[in-house]
Design a protein around this motif. Structure first.
Motif, PDB file in Angstrom:
ATOM      1  N   ALA A  76       0.991  -1.139  -0.032  1.00 18.22           N
ATOM      2  CA  ALA A  76       0.018  -0.083  -0.212  1.00 18.22           C
ATOM      3  C   ALA A  76       0.895   1.329  -0.143  1.00 18.22           C
ATOM      4  O   ALA A  76       0.491   2.298  -0.349  1.00 18.22           O
ATOM      5  N   ASN A  77       2.148   1.254   0.445  1.00 18.78           N
ATOM      6  CA  ASN A  77       3.045   2.362   0.561  1.00 18.78           C
ATOM      7  C   ASN A  77       3.641   2.480  -0.896  1.00 18.78           C
ATOM      8  O   ASN A  77       4.764   1.790  -1.038  1.00 18.78           O
ATOM      9  N   VAL A  78       2.960   2.967  -1.802  1.00 24.76           N
ATOM     10  CA  VAL A  78       3.492   3.114  -3.157  1.00 24.76           C
ATOM     11  C   VAL A  78       4.323   4.361  -3.374  1.00 24.76           C
ATOM     12  O   VAL A  78       5.413   4.482  -4.299  1.00 24.76           O
ATOM     13  N   GLN A  79       4.150   5.511  -2.579  1.00 22.52           N
ATOM     14  CA  GLN A  79       4.828   6.658  -2.970  1.00 22.52           C
ATOM     15  C   GLN A  79       6.210   6.973  -2.004  1.00 22.52           C
ATOM     16  O   GLN A  79       7.200   7.635  -2.508  1.00 22.52           O
ATOM     17  N   LYS A  80       5.937   6.460  -0.770  1.00 23.42           N
ATOM     18  CA  LYS A  80       6.993   6.687  -0.085  1.00 23.42           C
ATOM     19  C   LYS A  80       6.986   5.143   1.093  1.00 23.42           C
ATOM     20  O   LYS A  80       5.958   4.802   1.386  1.00 23.42           O
ATOM     21  N   ILE A  81       8.108   5.057   1.661  1.00 26.66           N
ATOM     22  CA  ILE A  81       8.151   3.945   2.902  1.00 26.66           C
ATOM     23  C   ILE A  81       7.400   4.574   3.843  1.00 26.66           C
ATOM     24  O   ILE A  81       7.143   5.586   4.236  1.00 26.66           O
ATOM     25  N   SER A  82       6.576   3.528   4.441  1.00 27.65           N
ATOM     26  CA  SER A  82       5.557   4.035   5.656  1.00 27.65           C
ATOM     27  C   SER A  82       6.287   4.601   6.892  1.00 27.65           C
ATOM     28  O   SER A  82       7.535   4.479   6.961  1.00 27.65           O
ATOM     29  N   ARG A  83       5.693   5.333   7.478  1.00 29.91           N
ATOM     30  CA  ARG A  83       6.278   5.975   8.677  1.00 29.91           C
ATOM     31  C   ARG A  83       6.636   5.028   9.611  1.00 29.91           C
ATOM     32  O   ARG A  83       7.695   5.420  10.234  1.00 29.91           O
TER      33      ARG A  83
ATOM     34  N   ASN B  88     -11.097   5.165  -1.849  1.00 26.84           N
ATOM     35  CA  ASN B  88     -10.247   5.700  -0.627  1.00 26.84           C
ATOM     36  C   ASN B  88     -10.682   6.299   0.191  1.00 26.84           C
ATOM     37  O   ASN B  88     -11.828   6.979   0.192  1.00 26.84           O
ATOM     38  N   ARG B  89     -10.455   6.206   1.487  1.00 29.46           N
ATOM     39  CA  ARG B  89     -10.527   7.173   2.518  1.00 29.46           C
ATOM     40  C   ARG B  89     -10.046   8.325   2.391  1.00 29.46           C
ATOM     41  O   ARG B  89      -8.744   8.444   1.803  1.00 29.46           O
ATOM     42  N   GLN B  90     -10.435   9.358   3.033  1.00 27.25           N
ATOM     43  CA  GLN B  90     -10.056  10.838   2.915  1.00 27.25           C
ATOM     44  C   GLN B  90      -9.487  11.355   4.276  1.00 27.25           C
ATOM     45  O   GLN B  90     -10.411  11.389   5.125  1.00 27.25           O
ATOM     46  N   HIS B  91      -8.274  11.748   4.378  1.00 26.88           N
ATOM     47  CA  HIS B  91      -7.737  12.081   5.599  1.00 26.88           C
ATOM     48  C   HIS B  91      -8.554  13.475   5.948  1.00 26.88           C
ATOM     49  O   HIS B  91      -8.809  13.658   7.143  1.00 26.88           O
ATOM     50  N   LYS B  92      -8.868  14.352   5.080  1.00 29.96           N
ATOM     51  CA  LYS B  92      -9.429  15.703   5.393  1.00 29.96           C
ATOM     52  C   LYS B  92     -11.032  15.414   6.012  1.00 29.96           C
ATOM     53  O   LYS B  92     -11.505  16.147   6.648  1.00 29.96           O
ATOM     54  N   LEU B  93     -11.596  14.120   5.648  1.00 27.94           N
ATOM     55  CA  LEU B  93     -12.585  14.027   6.128  1.00 27.94           C
ATOM     56  C   LEU B  93     -12.707  13.149   7.475  1.00 27.94           C
ATOM     57  O   LEU B  93     -13.488  12.483   8.161  1.00 27.94           O
ATOM     58  N   GLY B  94     -11.707  13.018   7.900  1.00 27.95           N
ATOM     59  CA  GLY B  94     -11.266  12.155   9.249  1.00 27.95           C
ATOM     60  C   GLY B  94     -11.323  10.899   9.050  1.00 27.95           C
ATOM     61  O   GLY B  94     -11.576   9.967  10.074  1.00 27.95           O
ATOM     62  N   GLU B  95     -11.169  10.378   7.701  1.00 32.29           N
ATOM     63  CA  GLU B  95     -11.523   8.862   7.652  1.00 32.29           C
ATOM     64  C   GLU B  95     -10.074   7.776   7.813  1.00 32.29           C
ATOM     65  O   GLU B  95     -10.267   6.697   7.843  1.00 32.29           O
ATOM     66  N   HIS B  96      -9.152   8.467   7.888  1.00 34.00           N
ATOM     67  CA  HIS B  96      -7.780   7.548   8.152  1.00 34.00           C
ATOM     68  C   HIS B  96      -6.829   8.648   8.545  1.00 34.00           C
ATOM     69  O   HIS B  96      -6.748  10.190   8.457  1.00 34.00           O
ATOM     70  N   ARG B  97      -5.570   8.026   8.871  1.00 34.42           N
ATOM     71  CA  ARG B  97      -4.602   9.102   9.405  1.00 34.42           C
ATOM     72  C   ARG B  97      -3.811   9.926   8.565  1.00 34.42           C
ATOM     73  O   ARG B  97      -3.014  10.913   8.739  1.00 34.42           O
ATOM     74  N   ASN B  98      -3.706   9.213   7.298  1.00 34.01           N
ATOM     75  CA  ASN B  98      -3.290  10.225   6.227  1.00 34.01           C
ATOM     76  C   ASN B  98      -3.888   9.594   4.854  1.00 34.01           C
ATOM     77  O   ASN B  98      -4.752   8.903   4.933  1.00 34.01           O
ATOM     78  N   ASP B  99      -3.145  10.242   3.698  1.00 30.57           N
ATOM     79  CA  ASP B  99      -3.853  10.021   2.443  1.00 30.57           C
ATOM     80  C   ASP B  99      -3.371   8.826   1.581  1.00 30.57           C
ATOM     81  O   ASP B  99      -3.452   8.858   0.365  1.00 30.57           O
ATOM     82  N   HIS B 100      -2.776   7.958   2.321  1.00 31.55           N
ATOM     83  CA  HIS B 100      -1.985   7.055   1.560  1.00 31.55           C
ATOM     84  C   HIS B 100      -2.970   6.158   0.604  1.00 31.55           C
ATOM     85  O   HIS B 100      -2.612   5.578  -0.263  1.00 31.55           O
ATOM     86  N   GLN B 101      -4.459   6.207   1.074  1.00 27.08           N
ATOM     87  CA  GLN B 101      -5.123   5.301   0.306  1.00 27.08           C
ATOM     88  C   GLN B 101      -5.621   6.004  -1.179  1.00 27.08           C
ATOM     89  O   GLN B 101      -5.737   5.456  -1.844  1.00 27.08           O
ATOM     90  N   ALA B 102      -5.412   7.287  -0.867  1.00 25.24           N
ATOM     91  CA  ALA B 102      -5.590   8.165  -2.090  1.00 25.24           C
ATOM     92  C   ALA B 102      -4.492   7.871  -3.323  1.00 25.24           C
ATOM     93  O   ALA B 102      -4.514   7.661  -4.356  1.00 25.24           O
ATOM     94  N   ASP B 103      -3.109   7.880  -2.572  1.00 22.94           N
ATOM     95  CA  ASP B 103      -1.928   7.577  -3.342  1.00 22.94           C
ATOM     96  C   ASP B 103      -1.838   6.286  -3.944  1.00 22.94           C
ATOM     97  O   ASP B 103      -1.515   6.311  -4.951  1.00 22.94           O
ATOM     98  N   GLY B 104      -2.558   5.319  -3.400  1.00 23.57           N
ATOM     99  CA  GLY B 104      -2.553   3.978  -3.967  1.00 23.57           C
ATOM    100  C   GLY B 104      -3.603   3.739  -4.920  1.00 23.57           C
ATOM    101  O   GLY B 104      -3.507   2.765  -5.798  1.00 23.57           O
ATOM    102  N   LEU B 105      -4.573   4.627  -5.240  1.00 22.13           N
ATOM    103  CA  LEU B 105      -5.775   4.485  -5.902  1.00 22.13           C
ATOM    104  C   LEU B 105      -5.303   4.237  -7.582  1.00 22.13           C
ATOM    105  O   LEU B 105      -5.713   3.461  -8.178  1.00 22.13           O
TER     106      LEU B 105
END
Lengths: 115, 157
Positions: A76-83, B88-105
């Motif tokens: 799932a970490n495609v842009q950078k390594i996870s925190r 994807n969940r959205q960070h700005k809507l409080g659905e996840h800690r960050n936007d990695h789900q958007a990055d992965g889409l």
């Protein structure tokens, strides 16, 4: 998620630990205590984790106890390594990313992926 | 039957409500796994959490899977040759800690059998053409075999 939903297969042993994240750092302490207990009781040869904070805690404690540690950063970490991955990058014996472009060719290796 | 699952970490009411409303309008049977969501489906049957066995049973009897953009559900759907739509969940809507789900889409959408929606509007558009969605074609497992072999050697070294 309720623990009772986990069912170990016959030859497996499953423990669950408190989840911890950047949002609830105080849970680091119970999480680390639980992991220490498991490591001391089971004395594993290897720790392998695909990530998130509890996995990073396990890698740190594993190093302390002299256990071989392997981190496989989630695909799932495609842009950078996870925190969590970045936290233990220097400590894990083997550190893998599932994306060729995130490998640095030395410490961060790419050795295939789940998909 | 459609099976929608949001994983175990967080609720995802925006997704559940969207699918539940679409299913009501289209009289489509749906089972939902909603975690700690506040929105309870009006049309769909639902569980908050499921055992692996129950989860797999629902997944195999469904003809379409809908999910948050989480890897576990994507892998399971692909392995069972079921089409899956991920939102994807959205960070700005409080659905996840960050936007990695958007990055992965973006890369998820390149996988055969995986369809992506970055909003409920896009989800509805995909649901309206549900009959056109197909499961994954044969997957090249070379990357997975390589990873397994590498880990096997590392562990047994």
């Amino acid at each position: 998620m309720p623990d009772k939903l986990f069912k170990a297969k016959k030859d497996q042993k499953v423990y669950s630990v408190v989840d911890v994240s950047a949002d609830d750092k105080w849970k680091l302490i119970p999480c680390a205590l639980q992991i220490s207990y498991i490591l001391l009781k089971e004395r594993p040869d290897t720790i392998i984790s695909t990530g998130a904070a509890p996995g990073a805690v396990a890698i740190m404690l594993g190093k302390l106890f002299g256990i071989r540690t392997i981190w496989v950063d989630s695909i799932a970490n495609v842009q950078k390594i996870s925190r969590a991955g970045r936290m233990i990058q220097k400590r894990a014996d083997i550190f893998l990313t599932q994306w060729p472009h995130l490998s640095d060719g030395t410490k961060i290796q790419h050795q295939g992926s789940v998909l | 039957m459609i099976f929608v699952a949001v994983g175990t970490q967080f609720p995802f009411d925006r997704l559940i409500q969207c699918v539940d409303e679409w299913a009501t309008e289209n009289k489509m049977p749906v089972h939902a796994q909603i975690a700690s969501g506040k929105y309870t489906p009006q049309h769909a049957s639902y569980d908050r959490f499921m055992t692996t066995d129950d989860f797999n049973e629902k997944l195999t009897s469904a003809d379409l899977i809908i999910s948050h953009a989480g890897m576990g559900n994507i892998i399971t759907a692909l392995e069972n040759n079921k089409p899956i739509i991920v939102m994807n969940r959205q960070h700005k809507l409080g659905e996840h800690r960050n936007d990695h789900q958007a990055d992965g889409l973006e890369w998820m959408g390149k996988l055969s059998g995986v369809y992506t929606a970055n909003s409920t509007d896009e989800m509805r558009t995909l649901l309206d053409r549900k009959h056109e969605l197909h499961g994954s074609e044969h997957h090249d497992m070379a990357q997975r075999s390589h990873l397994i072999d590498f880990l096997d050697q590392a562990i047994n070294a």
